[in-house]
Design a protein around this motif. Structure first.
Motif, PDB file in Angstrom:
ATOM      1  N   UNK A  27       0.329  -0.741  -0.160  1.00 23.10           N
ATOM      2  CA  UNK A  27      -0.328  -0.065   0.405  1.00 23.10           C
ATOM      3  C   UNK A  27       0.943   0.715   0.021  1.00 23.10           C
ATOM      4  N   UNK A  28       0.628   2.044  -0.804  1.00 22.72           N
ATOM      5  CA  UNK A  28       1.280   3.051  -0.975  1.00 22.72           C
ATOM      6  C   UNK A  28       0.749   4.929  -1.630  1.00 22.72           C
ATOM      7  N   UNK A  29       0.374   5.841  -1.156  1.00 21.88           N
ATOM      8  CA  UNK A  29      -0.805   6.635  -0.872  1.00 21.88           C
ATOM      9  C   UNK A  29      -2.044   5.961  -1.899  1.00 21.88           C
ATOM     10  N   UNK A  30      -2.515   5.013  -0.403  1.00 20.84           N
ATOM     11  CA  UNK A  30      -3.608   4.506  -0.316  1.00 20.84           C
ATOM     12  C   UNK A  30      -4.284   4.152  -1.230  1.00 20.84           C
ATOM     13  N   UNK A  31      -3.190   3.454  -2.239  1.00 21.66           N
ATOM     14  CA  UNK A  31      -3.656   2.389  -3.039  1.00 21.66           C
ATOM     15  C   UNK A  31      -2.861   1.119  -2.602  1.00 21.66           C
ATOM     16  N   UNK A  32      -3.450   0.339  -2.928  1.00 22.03           N
ATOM     17  CA  UNK A  32      -2.922  -0.570  -2.900  1.00 22.03           C
ATOM     18  C   UNK A  32      -2.580  -1.035  -4.657  1.00 22.03           C
ATOM     19  N   UNK A  33      -1.008  -1.558  -4.571  1.00 22.55           N
ATOM     20  CA  UNK A  33      -0.697  -1.642  -5.877  1.00 22.55           C
ATOM     21  C   UNK A  33       0.242  -3.668  -5.800  1.00 22.55           C
ATOM     22  N   UNK A  34       0.163  -4.320  -6.235  1.00 21.82           N
ATOM     23  CA  UNK A  34       0.913  -5.273  -6.969  1.00 21.82           C
ATOM     24  C   UNK A  34       2.055  -5.476  -7.528  1.00 21.82           C
ATOM     25  N   UNK A  35       3.276  -5.159  -7.186  1.00 21.78           N
ATOM     26  CA  UNK A  35       5.154  -4.809  -7.574  1.00 21.78           C
ATOM     27  C   UNK A  35       5.147  -6.134  -8.289  1.00 21.78           C
ATOM     28  N   UNK A  36       4.527  -7.269  -8.045  1.00 16.77           N
ATOM     29  CA  UNK A  36       5.253  -8.060  -9.134  1.00 16.77           C
ATOM     30  C   UNK A  36       4.246  -7.863 -10.748  1.00 16.77           C
ATOM     31  N   UNK A  37       3.832  -6.854 -11.029  1.00 14.43           N
ATOM     32  CA  UNK A  37       2.062  -7.284 -12.106  1.00 14.43           C
ATOM     33  C   UNK A  37       3.087  -5.901 -12.618  1.00 14.43           C
ATOM     34  N   UNK A  38       3.918  -5.410 -12.002  1.00 10.52           N
ATOM     35  CA  UNK A  38       5.067  -3.950 -12.450  1.00 10.52           C
ATOM     36  C   UNK A  38       6.348  -4.417 -13.135  1.00 10.52           C
ATOM     37  N   UNK A  39       6.597  -4.336 -14.389  1.00 15.06           N
ATOM     38  CA  UNK A  39       8.033  -4.706 -14.745  1.00 15.06           C
ATOM     39  C   UNK A  39       8.461  -4.269 -13.500  1.00 15.06           C
ATOM     40  N   UNK A  40      10.334  -4.900 -14.003  1.00  9.74           N
ATOM     41  CA  UNK A  40      11.534  -4.617 -13.371  1.00  9.74           C
ATOM     42  C   UNK A  40      12.579  -5.072 -13.852  1.00  9.74           C
ATOM     43  N   UNK A  41      13.728  -4.699 -12.794  1.00 12.44           N
ATOM     44  CA  UNK A  41      15.305  -5.598 -12.821  1.00 12.44           C
ATOM     45  C   UNK A  41      15.408  -6.517 -12.316  1.00 12.44           C
ATOM     46  N   UNK A  42      16.169  -7.492 -11.973  1.00 16.61           N
ATOM     47  CA  UNK A  42      16.226  -8.401 -11.250  1.00 16.61           C
ATOM     48  C   UNK A  42      18.153  -8.165 -11.227  1.00 16.61           C
ATOM     49  N   UNK A  43      18.601  -8.613  -9.994  1.00 20.55           N
ATOM     50  CA  UNK A  43      19.671  -9.126  -9.960  1.00 20.55           C
ATOM     51  C   UNK A  43      19.833 -10.191  -9.715  1.00 20.55           C
ATOM     52  N   UNK A  44      20.966 -11.060 -10.228  1.00 20.26           N
ATOM     53  CA  UNK A  44      20.965 -13.318  -9.224  1.00 20.26           C
ATOM     54  C   UNK A  44      22.422 -12.681  -9.904  1.00 20.26           C
ATOM     55  N   UNK A  45      22.971 -13.757  -8.627  1.00 23.13           N
ATOM     56  CA  UNK A  45      23.814 -14.216  -8.578  1.00 23.13           C
ATOM     57  C   UNK A  45      23.915 -15.979  -8.347  1.00 23.13           C
ATOM     58  N   UNK A  46      25.203 -16.179  -9.373  1.00 23.72           N
ATOM     59  CA  UNK A  46      24.978 -17.851  -9.286  1.00 23.72           C
ATOM     60  C   UNK A  46      23.566 -18.607  -9.692  1.00 23.72           C
ATOM     61  N   UNK A  47      23.345 -17.445 -11.161  1.00 22.05           N
ATOM     62  CA  UNK A  47      21.918 -17.976 -11.454  1.00 22.05           C
ATOM     63  C   UNK A  47      20.683 -18.402 -10.762  1.00 22.05           C
ATOM     64  N   UNK A  48      20.763 -17.416  -9.683  1.00 24.93           N
ATOM     65  CA  UNK A  48      19.418 -16.978  -8.565  1.00 24.93           C
ATOM     66  C   UNK A  48      19.424 -15.812  -8.857  1.00 24.93           C
ATOM     67  N   UNK A  49      18.199 -15.163  -8.262  1.00 22.76           N
ATOM     68  CA  UNK A  49      17.324 -13.340  -8.498  1.00 22.76           C
ATOM     69  C   UNK A  49      17.670 -13.614  -6.137  1.00 22.76           C
ATOM     70  N   UNK A  50      18.093 -12.416  -6.687  1.00 26.06           N
ATOM     71  CA  UNK A  50      18.708 -11.923  -5.372  1.00 26.06           C
ATOM     72  C   UNK A  50      18.371 -10.567  -4.990  1.00 26.06           C
ATOM     73  N   UNK A  51      17.588  -9.852  -5.901  1.00 26.41           N
ATOM     74  CA  UNK A  51      17.283  -8.467  -5.545  1.00 26.41           C
ATOM     75  C   UNK A  51      16.109  -8.591  -6.998  1.00 26.41           C
ATOM     76  N   UNK A  52      15.824  -7.233  -6.809  1.00 28.34           N
ATOM     77  CA  UNK A  52      14.735  -6.278  -7.892  1.00 28.34           C
ATOM     78  C   UNK A  52      14.318  -5.117  -7.438  1.00 28.34           C
ATOM     79  N   UNK A  53      13.988  -4.990  -8.841  1.00 26.74           N
ATOM     80  CA  UNK A  53      13.683  -3.046  -8.399  1.00 26.74           C
ATOM     81  C   UNK A  53      12.869  -3.427  -9.406  1.00 26.74           C
ATOM     82  N   UNK A  54      10.887  -2.765  -9.186  1.00 26.26           N
ATOM     83  CA  UNK A  54       9.888  -2.963  -9.484  1.00 26.26           C
ATOM     84  C   UNK A  54      10.155  -1.005 -10.011  1.00 26.26           C
ATOM     85  N   UNK A  55       8.658  -1.540 -11.084  1.00 29.54           N
ATOM     86  CA  UNK A  55       8.508   0.196 -11.729  1.00 29.54           C
ATOM     87  C   UNK A  55       7.056   0.202 -12.384  1.00 29.54           C
TER      88      UNK A  55
END
Length: 166
Positions: A27-55
């Protein structure tokens, strides 16, 4: 390695979001947001996803809706690298302003964003208290034992030169 998230990354992205944010619905700005419905970038280490940013991007404005790095990789610059990569994409897309909303207890996020040239532009007093009506699972106490009450909005203007500190 940082790359765009693909549909094949969905299960891993959900795992990261659950581990870091507790839920894909934020929830942000009194709106529920599905953060994974947004595009984004992932950081990978050893083939595993270790972090992400969506926007979300609309016209000349972008909003970072989720940023998270799994335990064990925090404090190594991963979040800053993800933000920098997202900002670089926004600049290529001719975005003029990037904003992010965080909570008053999230000191590490505040530091990360400010090191990347973001500045505080708004205090949304009591916004987290109001958000609990939409998402009752939001805790009363957040990071560092700080009571969660307010949203902080940070913004970076992409036309201004910025000296990144981290």
């Amino acid at each position: 390695m940082i790359r765009r998230l693909t549909p094949e990354d969905a299960r891993d992205a959900d795992r990261v979001v659950q581990a870091v944010l507790g839920s894909r619905h934020q929830v942000r700005r009194e709106e529920v947001v599905d953060v994974l419905a947004c595009p984004g970038l992932g950081m990978f280490a050893g083939g595993s996803l270790i972090g992400l940013v969506t926007h979300r991007v609309q016209d000349a404005d972008a909003e970072i809706v989720a940023l998270g790095v799994v335990e064990g990789y925090r404090g190594q610059g991963c979040a800053s690298s993800l933000v920098a990569a997202a900002v670089a994409e926004f600049a290529q897309a001719r975005v003029e302003r990037v904003c992010v909303v965080t909570t008053n207890d999230n000191l590490s996020a505040l530091a990360t964003y400010q090191r990347q040239g973001f500045r505080l532009v708004e205090l949304r007093r009591g916004a987290v208290d109001r958000a609990r009506s939409l998402k009752p699972s939001i805790p009363l106490i957040g990071e560092h034992g700080i009571a969660m009450h307010d949203e902080l909005v940070l913004q970076r203007l992409l036309r201004e030169p910025v000296v990144a500190l981290g």
